[in-house]
Design a protein around this motif. Structure first.
Motif, PDB file in Angstrom:
ATOM      1  N   GLY A   8      17.266   4.917  -3.171  1.00 12.52           N
ATOM      2  CA  GLY A   8      17.350   4.365  -1.829  1.00 12.52           C
ATOM      3  C   GLY A   8      16.457   5.057  -0.815  1.00 12.52           C
ATOM      4  O   GLY A   8      16.565   4.820   0.384  1.00 12.52           O
ATOM      5  N   LYS A   9      15.572   5.955  -1.289  1.00 17.92           N
ATOM      6  CA  LYS A   9      14.648   6.639  -0.370  1.00 17.92           C
ATOM      7  C   LYS A   9      13.244   6.547  -0.928  1.00 17.92           C
ATOM      8  O   LYS A   9      13.055   6.537  -2.143  1.00 17.92           O
ATOM      9  CB  LYS A   9      15.029   8.122  -0.245  1.00 17.92           C
ATOM     10  CG  LYS A   9      15.990   8.430   0.896  1.00 17.92           C
ATOM     11  CD  LYS A   9      16.436   9.873   0.830  1.00 17.92           C
ATOM     12  CE  LYS A   9      15.435  10.836   1.452  1.00 17.92           C
ATOM     13  NZ  LYS A   9      15.957  12.218   1.452  1.00 17.92           N
ATOM     14  N   LEU A  10      12.275   6.514  -0.025  1.00 20.25           N
ATOM     15  CA  LEU A  10      10.909   6.599  -0.509  1.00 20.25           C
ATOM     16  C   LEU A  10      10.705   8.012  -1.024  1.00 20.25           C
ATOM     17  O   LEU A  10      11.076   8.978  -0.355  1.00 20.25           O
ATOM     18  CB  LEU A  10       9.935   6.342   0.638  1.00 20.25           C
ATOM     19  CG  LEU A  10       9.680   4.876   0.975  1.00 20.25           C
ATOM     20  CD1 LEU A  10       8.821   4.788   2.220  1.00 20.25           C
ATOM     21  CD2 LEU A  10       9.009   4.158  -0.177  1.00 20.25           C
ATOM     22  N   ASN A  11      10.152   8.136  -2.217  1.00 12.58           N
ATOM     23  CA  ASN A  11       9.839   9.455  -2.756  1.00 12.58           C
ATOM     24  C   ASN A  11       8.843  10.136  -1.811  1.00 12.58           C
ATOM     25  O   ASN A  11       7.832   9.540  -1.446  1.00 12.58           O
ATOM     26  CB  ASN A  11       9.239   9.287  -4.154  1.00 12.58           C
ATOM     27  CG  ASN A  11       9.089  10.606  -4.877  1.00 12.58           C
ATOM     28  OD1 ASN A  11       9.148  11.667  -4.250  1.00 12.58           O
ATOM     29  ND2 ASN A  11       8.889  10.544  -6.171  1.00 12.58           N
ATOM     30  N   ARG A  12       9.136  11.377  -1.421  1.00  9.43           N
ATOM     31  CA  ARG A  12       8.328  12.085  -0.440  1.00  9.43           C
ATOM     32  C   ARG A  12       6.835  12.111  -0.794  1.00  9.43           C
ATOM     33  O   ARG A  12       5.975  12.053   0.080  1.00  9.43           O
ATOM     34  CB  ARG A  12       8.845  13.523  -0.283  1.00  9.43           C
ATOM     35  CG  ARG A  12       8.425  14.172   0.996  1.00  9.43           C
ATOM     36  CD  ARG A  12       8.955  15.589   1.062  1.00  9.43           C
ATOM     37  NE  ARG A  12       8.189  16.462   0.182  1.00  9.43           N
ATOM     38  CZ  ARG A  12       8.136  17.791   0.326  1.00  9.43           C
ATOM     39  NH1 ARG A  12       8.803  18.375   1.280  1.00  9.43           N
ATOM     40  NH2 ARG A  12       7.420  18.508  -0.503  1.00  9.43           N
ATOM     41  N   VAL A  13       6.532  12.179  -2.066  1.00  8.56           N
ATOM     42  CA  VAL A  13       5.112  12.225  -2.459  1.00  8.56           C
ATOM     43  C   VAL A  13       4.389  10.926  -2.128  1.00  8.56           C
ATOM     44  O   VAL A  13       3.167  10.893  -2.049  1.00  8.56           O
ATOM     45  CB  VAL A  13       4.890  12.574  -3.951  1.00  8.56           C
ATOM     46  CG1 VAL A  13       5.257  14.000  -4.230  1.00  8.56           C
ATOM     47  CG2 VAL A  13       5.632  11.636  -4.864  1.00  8.56           C
ATOM     48  N   SER A  14       5.159   9.860  -1.921  1.00  6.12           N
ATOM     49  CA  SER A  14       4.524   8.597  -1.521  1.00  6.12           C
ATOM     50  C   SER A  14       3.787   8.761  -0.190  1.00  6.12           C
ATOM     51  O   SER A  14       2.722   8.179   0.004  1.00  6.12           O
ATOM     52  CB  SER A  14       5.583   7.503  -1.361  1.00  6.12           C
ATOM     53  OG  SER A  14       6.222   7.249  -2.589  1.00  6.12           O
ATOM     54  N   GLY A  17      14.624  -6.025  -4.154  1.00  6.68           N
ATOM     55  CA  GLY A  17      15.221  -5.764  -2.845  1.00  6.68           C
ATOM     56  C   GLY A  17      14.572  -4.592  -2.143  1.00  6.68           C
ATOM     57  O   GLY A  17      15.246  -3.679  -1.667  1.00  6.68           O
ATOM     58  N   VAL A  18      13.244  -4.577  -2.071  1.00 10.44           N
ATOM     59  CA  VAL A  18      12.528  -3.420  -1.527  1.00 10.44           C
ATOM     60  C   VAL A  18      11.888  -3.706  -0.166  1.00 10.44           C
ATOM     61  O   VAL A  18      11.074  -2.922   0.320  1.00 10.44           O
ATOM     62  CB  VAL A  18      11.442  -2.900  -2.510  1.00 10.44           C
ATOM     63  CG1 VAL A  18      12.104  -2.292  -3.735  1.00 10.44           C
ATOM     64  CG2 VAL A  18      10.474  -4.001  -2.915  1.00 10.44           C
ATOM     65  N   ALA A  19      12.263  -4.834   0.458  1.00  7.42           N
ATOM     66  CA  ALA A  19      11.645  -5.211   1.734  1.00  7.42           C
ATOM     67  C   ALA A  19      11.845  -4.136   2.801  1.00  7.42           C
ATOM     68  O   ALA A  19      10.973  -3.909   3.641  1.00  7.42           O
ATOM     69  CB  ALA A  19      12.197  -6.546   2.212  1.00  7.42           C
ATOM     70  N   GLY A  20      12.986  -3.444   2.747  1.00 10.14           N
ATOM     71  CA  GLY A  20      13.274  -2.392   3.723  1.00 10.14           C
ATOM     72  C   GLY A  20      12.260  -1.261   3.647  1.00 10.14           C
ATOM     73  O   GLY A  20      11.810  -0.736   4.666  1.00 10.14           O
ATOM     74  N   PHE A  21      11.893  -0.892   2.416  1.00 10.85           N
ATOM     75  CA  PHE A  21      10.879   0.152   2.236  1.00 10.85           C
ATOM     76  C   PHE A  21       9.536  -0.310   2.780  1.00 10.85           C
ATOM     77  O   PHE A  21       8.802   0.456   3.392  1.00 10.85           O
ATOM     78  CB  PHE A  21      10.726   0.516   0.760  1.00 10.85           C
ATOM     79  CG  PHE A  21      11.962   1.086   0.148  1.00 10.85           C
ATOM     80  CD1 PHE A  21      12.431   2.319   0.559  1.00 10.85           C
ATOM     81  CD2 PHE A  21      12.651   0.396  -0.822  1.00 10.85           C
ATOM     82  CE1 PHE A  21      13.577   2.856   0.003  1.00 10.85           C
ATOM     83  CE2 PHE A  21      13.803   0.927  -1.380  1.00 10.85           C
ATOM     84  CZ  PHE A  21      14.268   2.153  -0.969  1.00 10.85           C
ATOM     85  N   ALA A  22       9.233  -1.579   2.514  1.00 12.97           N
ATOM     86  CA  ALA A  22       7.962  -2.132   2.973  1.00 12.97           C
ATOM     87  C   ALA A  22       7.871  -2.032   4.490  1.00 12.97           C
ATOM     88  O   ALA A  22       6.826  -1.666   5.040  1.00 12.97           O
ATOM     89  CB  ALA A  22       7.814  -3.572   2.502  1.00 12.97           C
ATOM     90  N   ALA A  23       8.970  -2.312   5.177  1.00  9.62           N
ATOM     91  CA  ALA A  23       8.987  -2.242   6.640  1.00  9.62           C
ATOM     92  C   ALA A  23       8.751  -0.803   7.111  1.00  9.62           C
ATOM     93  O   ALA A  23       8.065  -0.570   8.111  1.00  9.62           O
ATOM     94  CB  ALA A  23      10.320  -2.774   7.166  1.00  9.62           C
TER      95      ALA A  23
END
Lengths: 331, 256
Positions: free
Chosen positions: A14-20, A46-52
């Motif tokens: 549920g979190k973007l990996n910091r290295v991203s 269901g990754v639209a939230g990360f995209a935002a």
């Protein structure tokens, strides 16, 4: 169509990996140097939230590459999804962090597309029109500048610590987000992954730690680890070690830094009695600041240290812990 | 189970390396050893064979010196070996190395192919996964345990940050093996003696050439990394050094 750099970011739990963020910072630097457009993609279900979240950064466009078959992760599904997506967008460069997940599917993806990946890079250089990517060879003893000798897309993965994640530039306004639904046929996914689990109850993710106090053979005895722990506690950091300490069972394996352990890039890495064998250095040299305390003035750890103390750690660590406590008390 | 183990000879860990004249590779005159994760891959294959029966075949590419890796594997219990013998194999990228292996084993039927998770020289961590894709087989990487089950195998993958995951997968499959998955055995005297009579098939560059292309990536330059850091040495009695260091941590590093 103008050339594009595409950063594929990684999410976990549920979190973007910091290295991203580091890879995104690398993408922004490359975009500035080449004049190519920068885009990003998040792959999953269901990754639209990360995209935002990514779209708030300085970037022209973000894609959410979606399929229910992308959850849980499998190399078959990720490779199929990205192949479809990349063939329709034709980016020049595809950048990803060199994580265990990326290592698992990128060679497959590149091969399926008849391309290659330059993996585990620590930077890039632009020499006129020529772009080369720098990677370590022979366990870091040598470095190599490597170029592509094939058509795009060019796949590059960057080592943890190659760029500064906190240097990602924010955008003036939010970039547009486009959802791309990919079709993954039945039978494509052959592996059946089970739940992810932790072996040790207290397993720690050192990659997320901002301060790490790390010990090596110089600590001599297991009971001396307490000294290092007190310093780590005073600093508000995590304790870690080089391989021999974990092999002896003095600290659990999940505290091991190096080529066979974790790769970290904290704000502060304090190395106590660590000589700096290359297998260790590859795991921590991306740290923003390295402090080394070692009684051997020839220890290779001093080659990469910002601050060095040549001396006995048993003399220096106790007063250091006291001074840190005092400084913290003053606030 | 019939298992192929891909192995590589790499410079010894503490061997001083010298650059060649063109500055694109190292000079050959160093001591070599087996790539560490490959040794674990071999050990795992031998253990699987002991449990389930079958055959263990080892393969490597490189000049004549690389045969040493195969001899050691045969002495430890591998049944036969394949040597793609040519100095030119050393310069192949991961894709072409995998293509060469695929071509060399095209008449064989393996259930499993093992590689080490990465090599100590290039460190690309790609050849095994590329080979799986070329063969059309499923794969799993950084494996710490392998059990046979009804549909194929269940493997334990090492993930980052202390996480693991079991994955069920069908056979045939390619697995990349992590160091420490098992405890390595030593070759016995009898093993070393027997190894001399075990079959070793040599494959020349010309036999696999048609499967290869020009490398898709090029090493432009190999060099000793430059020291980029200015190191500040803090000196004095311990208590003073402690004060100085805390001052740096507070005012320069800004972590206090």
């Amino acid at each position: 169509m103008a050339d594009t750099i595409l950063v594929v970011v990684e999410q976990r739990e549920g979190k973007l990996n910091r290295v991203s963020w580091e890879t995104l910072a690398g993408g922004q630097a490359l975009a500035a140097d080449t004049g190519w457009a920068l885009e990003a993609a998040v792959v999953g279900s269901g990754v639209a939230g990360f995209a935002a979240e990514i779209a708030a950064k300085k970037i022209s466009k973000v894609y959410a590459v979606e399929s229910p078959k992308l959850e849980p992760y499998t190399p078959d599904a990720f490779s199929a999804a990205l192949k479809q997506f990349l063939e329709s967008r034709q980016p020049k460069l595809v950048l990803m962090p060199h994580t265990y997940q990326v290592r698992d599917f990128v060679p497959k993806l590149a091969t399926a597309m008849g391309r290659t990946a330059i993996s585990d890079c620590i930077g890039y250089k632009k020499d006129g029109a020529k772009l080369v990517f720098t990677r370590q060879m022979f366990q870091g003893k040598l470095a190599a500048d490597v170029s592509f000798a094939c058509d795009a897309p060019w796949f590059v993965t960057f080592q943890n610590g190659a760029f500064r994640g906190d240097k990602v530039e924010a955008g003036a306004s939010a970039a547009s987000v486009e959802t791309v639904n990919v079709q993954i046929a039945d039978g494509v996914v052959r592996n059946k992954p089970q739940e992810v689990f932790k072996e040790a109850k207290q397993a720690v993710d050192l990659t997320q730690a901002e301060i790490i106090v790390s010990i090596g053979r110089g600590i001599k005895e297991q009971k001396n680890i307490e000294l290092a722990k007190q310093l780590a506690e005073a600093l508000g950091g995590e304790i870690a070690a080089s391989r021999p300490i974990c092999d002896s069972g003095w600290l659990p394996m999940d505290r091991q830094i190096g080529s066979s352990g974790q790769t970290v890039a904290p704000k502060l890495y304090l190395a106590l009695g660590i000589s700096g064998a290359i297998q260790h250095i590859v795991g921590m040299k991306g740290s923003r600041t390295i402090v080394a305390i070692n009684k051997d003035s020839e220890a290779p750890i001093f080659e990469i240290a910002d601050y060095a103390v040549v001396g006995n750690l048993f003399d220096i660590v106790p007063p250091l812990t006291e001074e840190v406590k005092k400084a913290k008390a003053v606030g | 189970m019939k298992i192929l183990v891909c192995m590589k000879q790499v410079p010894q860990k503490d061997a001083p390396l010298k650059l060649n004249e063109s500055g694109t590779w190292i000079r050959e005159d160093v001591s070599y050893e087996v790539n560490e994760p490959d040794a674990y891959a071999l050990e795992e294959a031998l253990r699987q064979k002991e449990k389930h029966g079958g055959e263990v075949v080892v393969i490597t590419s490189g000049p004549a010196r690389a045969q040493q890796v195969l001899r050691e594997a045969l002495a430890k219990g591998a049944d036969r070996a394949i040597h793609l013998e040519d100095a030119a194999f050393v310069g192949l990228d991961a894709l072409n190395t995998a293509r060469a292996f695929a071509a060399a084993i095209k008449d064989e039927q393996f259930d499993l192919i093992f590689t080490g998770l990465q090599s100590d020289d290039y460190g690309y961590a790609q050849t095994g996964v590329v080979l799986a894709e070329l063969l059309g087989w499923p794969h799993a990487t950084i494996i710490m345990q392998i059990e046979k089950n009804e549909g194929g195998i269940r493997v334990k993958r090492e993930l980052e940050a202390g996480f693991f995951q079991f994955v069920d997968m069908p056979l045939p499959a390619v697995l990349t093996i992590q160091s420490g998955i098992n405890k390595l055995r030593y070759a016995t005297l009898i093993g070393i003696k027997q190894a001399k009579n075990k079959p070793l098939r040599k494959v020349s560059m010309s036999e696999v050439q048609s499967a290869l292309s020009a490398n898709l990536q090029t090493i432009e330059r190999l060099y000793v990394p430059q020291k980029t850091k200015q190191t500040q040495f803090l000196e004095g009695p311990a208590s003073e050094v402690a004060k100085k260091l805390v001052d740096k941590l507070r005012n320069e590093v800004r972590v206090l």
